[in-house]
Design an enzyme around this catalytic site. Structure first.
Site, PDB file in Angstrom:
ATOM      1  N   THR A 194       0.749  -1.247   0.006  1.00 25.95           N
ATOM      2  CA  THR A 194       0.114  -0.109   0.004  1.00 25.95           C
ATOM      3  C   THR A 194       0.861   1.343  -0.011  1.00 25.95           C
ATOM      4  OG1 THR A 194      -1.626   1.178   1.387  1.00 25.95           O
ATOM      5  CG2 THR A 194      -0.167  -0.278   2.396  1.00 25.95           C
ATOM      6  N   ASP A 195       0.192   2.124  -0.613  1.00 24.72           N
ATOM      7  CA  ASP A 195       1.068   3.667  -0.513  1.00 24.72           C
ATOM      8  C   ASP A 195       1.129   4.108   0.935  1.00 24.72           C
ATOM      9  OD1 ASP A 195      -1.666   4.138  -0.058  1.00 24.72           O
ATOM     10  OD2 ASP A 195      -1.911   5.756  -1.592  1.00 24.72           O
ATOM     11  N   GLU A 196       0.313   3.778   1.777  1.00 22.38           N
ATOM     12  CA  GLU A 196       0.350   4.122   3.197  1.00 22.38           C
ATOM     13  C   GLU A 196       1.591   3.902   3.832  1.00 22.38           C
ATOM     14  OE1 GLU A 196      -2.833   3.112   5.530  1.00 22.38           O
ATOM     15  OE2 GLU A 196      -4.380   3.186   4.020  1.00 22.38           O
ATOM     16  N   TYR A 228      -2.047  -0.844  10.971  1.00 19.97           N
ATOM     17  CA  TYR A 228      -2.085  -1.458   9.799  1.00 19.97           C
ATOM     18  C   TYR A 228      -0.774  -1.251   8.935  1.00 19.97           C
ATOM     19  CZ  TYR A 228      -3.406  -1.692   4.773  1.00 19.97           C
ATOM     20  OH  TYR A 228      -3.172  -2.317   3.551  1.00 19.97           O
ATOM     21  N   LYS A 242       2.285  -3.468   7.216  1.00 13.78           N
ATOM     22  CA  LYS A 242       2.449  -3.776   5.889  1.00 13.78           C
ATOM     23  C   LYS A 242       4.008  -3.059   5.522  1.00 13.78           C
ATOM     24  CE  LYS A 242       0.175  -4.535   2.971  1.00 13.78           C
ATOM     25  NZ  LYS A 242      -0.152  -5.993   2.359  1.00 13.78           N
TER      26      LYS A 242
HETATM   27  P1  NAD Z   1      -9.668  -7.616   2.196  1.00 12.02           P
HETATM   28  O1  NAD Z   1      -9.746  -7.358   3.791  1.00 12.02           O
HETATM   29  O2  NAD Z   1     -10.662  -7.235   1.576  1.00 12.02           O
HETATM   30  O3  NAD Z   1      -9.346  -9.068   1.955  1.00 12.02           O
HETATM   31  C1  NAD Z   1      -8.133  -9.831   2.603  1.00 12.02           C
HETATM   32  C2  NAD Z   1      -8.193 -11.257   2.479  1.00 12.02           C
HETATM   33  O4  NAD Z   1      -7.020 -11.994   3.244  1.00 12.02           O
HETATM   34  C3  NAD Z   1      -9.666 -12.073   2.931  1.00 12.02           C
HETATM   35  O5  NAD Z   1      -9.964 -12.791   1.976  1.00 12.02           O
HETATM   36  C4  NAD Z   1      -9.234 -12.540   4.356  1.00 12.02           C
HETATM   37  O6  NAD Z   1      -9.758 -13.791   4.293  1.00 12.02           O
HETATM   38  C5  NAD Z   1      -7.784 -12.996   3.652  1.00 12.02           C
HETATM   39  N1  NAD Z   1      -6.646 -13.244   4.877  1.00 12.02           N
HETATM   40  C6  NAD Z   1      -6.549 -12.462   5.944  1.00 12.02           C
HETATM   41  N2  NAD Z   1      -5.663 -13.158   6.807  1.00 12.02           N
HETATM   42  C7  NAD Z   1      -5.229 -14.357   6.061  1.00 12.02           C
HETATM   43  C8  NAD Z   1      -4.363 -15.381   6.775  1.00 12.02           C
HETATM   44  N3  NAD Z   1      -3.800 -15.368   7.973  1.00 12.02           N
HETATM   45  N4  NAD Z   1      -4.112 -16.166   6.008  1.00 12.02           N
HETATM   46  C9  NAD Z   1      -4.711 -16.384   4.658  1.00 12.02           C
HETATM   47  N5  NAD Z   1      -5.673 -15.286   4.191  1.00 12.02           N
HETATM   48  C10 NAD Z   1      -5.979 -14.554   5.018  1.00 12.02           C
HETATM   49  O7  NAD Z   1      -8.215  -6.752   1.716  1.00 12.02           O
HETATM   50  P2  NAD Z   1      -7.959  -5.769   0.521  1.00 12.02           P
HETATM   51  O8  NAD Z   1      -8.736  -4.622   0.545  1.00 12.02           O
HETATM   52  O9  NAD Z   1      -8.473  -6.844  -0.819  1.00 12.02           O
HETATM   53  O10 NAD Z   1      -6.476  -5.741   0.285  1.00 12.02           O
HETATM   54  C11 NAD Z   1      -5.959  -6.703  -0.275  1.00 12.02           C
HETATM   55  C12 NAD Z   1      -4.237  -6.455  -0.229  1.00 12.02           C
HETATM   56  O11 NAD Z   1      -4.079  -5.427  -0.849  1.00 12.02           O
HETATM   57  C13 NAD Z   1      -3.808  -6.296   1.090  1.00 12.02           C
HETATM   58  O12 NAD Z   1      -2.341  -6.796   0.926  1.00 12.02           O
HETATM   59  C14 NAD Z   1      -3.799  -4.824   1.312  1.00 12.02           C
HETATM   60  O13 NAD Z   1      -2.894  -4.404   2.320  1.00 12.02           O
HETATM   61  C15 NAD Z   1      -3.657  -4.218  -0.060  1.00 12.02           C
HETATM   62  N6  NAD Z   1      -3.853  -3.002  -0.670  1.00 12.02           N
HETATM   63  C16 NAD Z   1      -5.344  -2.525  -0.533  1.00 12.02           C
HETATM   64  C17 NAD Z   1      -5.639  -1.543  -0.774  1.00 12.02           C
HETATM   65  C18 NAD Z   1      -7.202  -1.126  -0.584  1.00 12.02           C
HETATM   66  O14 NAD Z   1      -7.620   0.206  -1.104  1.00 12.02           O
HETATM   67  N7  NAD Z   1      -7.964  -1.788  -0.047  1.00 12.02           N
HETATM   68  C19 NAD Z   1      -4.859  -0.441  -1.381  1.00 12.02           C
HETATM   69  C20 NAD Z   1      -3.278  -0.968  -1.517  1.00 12.02           C
HETATM   70  C21 NAD Z   1      -3.002  -2.233  -1.102  1.00 12.02           C
HETATM   71  O1  TDX Z   2     -16.855   6.008   7.700  1.00  4.80           O
HETATM   72  C1  TDX Z   2     -15.953   6.444   7.437  1.00  4.80           C
HETATM   73  N1  TDX Z   2     -15.749   7.670   6.900  1.00  4.80           N
HETATM   74  C2  TDX Z   2     -14.478   8.233   6.566  1.00  4.80           C
HETATM   75  O2  TDX Z   2     -14.599   9.427   6.530  1.00  4.80           O
HETATM   76  C3  TDX Z   2     -14.918   5.509   6.829  1.00  4.80           C
HETATM   77  C4  TDX Z   2     -14.829   4.103   6.926  1.00  4.80           C
HETATM   78  C5  TDX Z   2     -13.565   6.192   6.453  1.00  4.80           C
HETATM   79  N2  TDX Z   2     -13.568   7.435   6.411  1.00  4.80           N
HETATM   80  C6  TDX Z   2     -12.511   8.219   5.633  1.00  4.80           C
HETATM   81  C7  TDX Z   2     -10.991   7.647   6.322  1.00  4.80           C
HETATM   82  C8  TDX Z   2     -10.182   7.947   4.929  1.00  4.80           C
HETATM   83  O3  TDX Z   2      -9.542   9.099   4.993  1.00  4.80           O
HETATM   84  O4  TDX Z   2     -12.352   7.717   4.223  1.00  4.80           O
HETATM   85  C9  TDX Z   2     -11.058   7.733   3.838  1.00  4.80           C
HETATM   86  C10 TDX Z   2     -10.875   6.066   3.443  1.00  4.80           C
HETATM   87  O5  TDX Z   2     -10.985   5.059   4.423  1.00  4.80           O
HETATM   88  P1  TDX Z   2     -10.937   3.567   4.188  1.00  4.80           P
HETATM   89  O6  TDX Z   2     -11.929   3.152   3.286  1.00  4.80           O
HETATM   90  O7  TDX Z   2     -10.847   3.143   5.602  1.00  4.80           O
HETATM   91  O8  TDX Z   2      -9.391   3.346   3.718  1.00  4.80           O
HETATM   92  P2  TDX Z   2      -7.921   4.019   3.937  1.00  4.80           P
HETATM   93  O9  TDX Z   2      -7.928   4.263   5.584  1.00  4.80           O
HETATM   94  O10 TDX Z   2      -7.360   5.219   3.182  1.00  4.80           O
HETATM   95  O11 TDX Z   2      -7.269   2.741   3.646  1.00  4.80           O
HETATM   96  C11 TDX Z   2      -7.397   2.260   2.423  1.00  4.80           C
HETATM   97  O12 TDX Z   2      -6.390   2.361   1.360  1.00  4.80           O
HETATM   98  C12 TDX Z   2      -4.987   1.946   1.318  1.00  4.80           C
HETATM   99  C13 TDX Z   2      -7.545   0.674   2.398  1.00  4.80           C
HETATM  100  O13 TDX Z   2      -8.198   0.009   3.353  1.00  4.80           O
HETATM  101  C14 TDX Z   2      -5.925  -0.054   2.709  1.00  4.80           C
HETATM  102  O14 TDX Z   2      -6.087  -1.457   2.930  1.00  4.80           O
HETATM  103  C15 TDX Z   2      -5.110   0.423   1.590  1.00  4.80           C
HETATM  104  O15 TDX Z   2      -3.946  -0.112   2.100  1.00  4.80           O
END
Ligand code: NAD
Ligand code: TDX
Length: 339
Positions: free
Chosen positions: A128-130, A155, A159
């Site tokens: 992630t960019d975070e 989190y 990462k």
């Molecule tokens: P998500 O929470 O929707 O899915 C995570 C998945 O991993 C689930 O299916 C869960 O069952 C599985 N999992 C969790 N712990 C596990 C374990 N110990 N063993 C096997 N499986 C396990 O997450 P997401 O939003 O799809 O994110 C996927 C990846 O992308 C993560 O690595 C996250 O850091 C990265 N990422 C997410 C975002 C975003 O915007 N959501 C952005 C950048 C990077």
């Molecule tokens: O109810 C809400 N109200 C609100 O204002 C929620 C759930 C979030 N927020 C804000 C927090 C953040 O500034 O919205 C923004 C986005 O929130 P999230 O969806 O929780 O994402 P963020 O914390 O930015 O992280 C996401 O992007 C990077 C993913 O969850 C991570 O897995 C990824 O690494």
């Protein structure tokens, strides 16, 4: 070192989560010659329905934990790559209870790296960019691959830790690894705890959307399909040992995104509640994707955010049976913490 890699049999960890399942469906559709073994623990965030309907001859689900070294010894041999998506992924959960984040994100990645080292296969690490911390709202700079790591939340620090393990295993043991750090994804199958699905399903349930703090925080949005295409390009054409940043020039403040959702769903622009801010809330993320674009020729396809958002809203309208079971418990947790 440059690699032109043709995978035949890959493991996708976390392939029943949001981004992992979108990647698995994208591979099934675009590369039918590639077999995919999904390794997923099916936590609250994993749902086998996310990959239902894909050909059984092409996609197999193994339910298990990436921290389980014996399981990895049983399933890794015979595969030519691991694409690692599995994680605890939600910042708010990590603030409430960091332990599963350390276990899955740090220890789990360590176990996978050891398996990769033992069996000599290709590894792509999804991050992630975070990890780079945050930017000021008015700063012209965007994140670049060599920026220092400065994670803010439990989190993002787990990462960041996992990324550093990958870098060390690549340098010290010479494993064939790449890393990608992507910005905020949106699209179908995202859990209702996350910002966009939470607000859309709140409106569908007659609950007012909830905005943290001032709503000025900026996120850099990318459609999950563009993320999948980028990961495929890095897996097959990326330079071993390199880090690529994935982003689609999609910077928007949270209040802008919320107003767009309200407008697309026919609601007044002030029909939401201000709620308690997230502790340590990162102000702004912004990705400079030049390296990915120039080296690998990747470009986003979903460049119209309003159109992508409209399609995503429609998906949640059409898939109430998918999100409804998780909604009540998710909102109860938020209510307990004043959000
Ligand atoms: P998500 O929470 O929707 O899915 C995570 C998945 O991993 C689930 O299916 C869960 O069952 C599985 N999992 C969790 N712990 C596990 C374990 N110990 N063993 C096997 N499986 C396990 O997450 P997401 O939003 O799809 O994110 C996927 C990846 O992308 C993560 O690595 C996250 O850091 C990265 N990422 C997410 C975002 C975003 O915007 N959501 C952005 C950048 C990077
Ligand atoms: O109810 C809400 N109200 C609100 O204002 C929620 C759930 C979030 N927020 C804000 C927090 C953040 O500034 O919205 C923004 C986005 O929130 P999230 O969806 O929780 O994402 P963020 O914390 O930015 O992280 C996401 O992007 C990077 C993913 O969850 C991570 O897995 C990824 O690494």
């Amino acid at each position: 070192m440059s690699s032109a890699f043709e995978p035949h049999n890959i493991i996708v960890t976390g392939g029943c989560g949001f981004i992992g399942s979108n990647f698995v469906r994208w591979v099934a559709q675009n590369h039918p010659e590639v077999h995919v073994t999904v390794l997923d623990k099916l936590t609250y965030a994993g749902n086998p329905e996310n990959i239902a309907g894909l050909p059984e001859s092409q996609v197999e689900l193994v339910v298990g934990d990436i921290c389980d070294a014996d399981l990895l010894d049983r399933i890794v041999p015979g595969h030519d790559a691991i694409v690692h998506y599995a994680a605890e992924s939600h910042n708010d959960n990590s603030i409430r209870d960091p332990e599963p984040f350390v276990q899955t994100n740090v220890v789990g990645t360590y176990r996978l790296l050891e398996a990769v080292r033992k069996y000599g296969i290709r590894y792509h690490h999804v991050s992630t960019d975070e990890v780079y911390g945050d930017l000021a709202l008015d700063e012209p700079r965007r994140f670049r691959p060599d920026d220092p790591y400065k994670p803010s939340s439990p989190y993002s620090s787990t990462k960041a830790s996992s990324d550093l393990l990958v870098r060390a295993w690549a340098r010290t043991y010479g494993i064939h690894a790449t890393i990608s750090n992507c910005s905020n994804n949106y699209g179908p199958y995202q859990h209702v705890e996350k910002f966009i699905p939470r607000q859309v399903t709140n409106i569908l349930c007659g609950i007012r959307p909830k905005l943290y703090g001032t709503g000025e925080n900026v996120r850099d949005w990318i459609h999950t399909e563009d993320h999948s295409r980028a990961v495929w390009d890095i897996l097959t054409k990326g330079r071993i040992g390199e880090t690529y940043l994935i982003g689609a020039n999609g910077e928007k403040s949270n209040i802008e995104v919320l107003r767009e959702i309200l407008s697309l769903m026919g609601q007044p622009e002030d029909a939401f509640d201000w709620v308690r801010d997230r502790p340590g809330h990162d102000r702004r993320y912004a990705i400079d994707p030049t390296k990915l674009e120039e080296e690998l020729g990747w470009r986003p396809i979903h460049t119209d955010f309003a159109e992508g958002l409209q399609q995503t809203i429609k998906w949640y309208e059409d898939h109430e049976g998918w999100w409804r079971p998780a909604k009540e418990a998710t909102e109860r947790k938020y209510a307990e913490q004043g959000q």
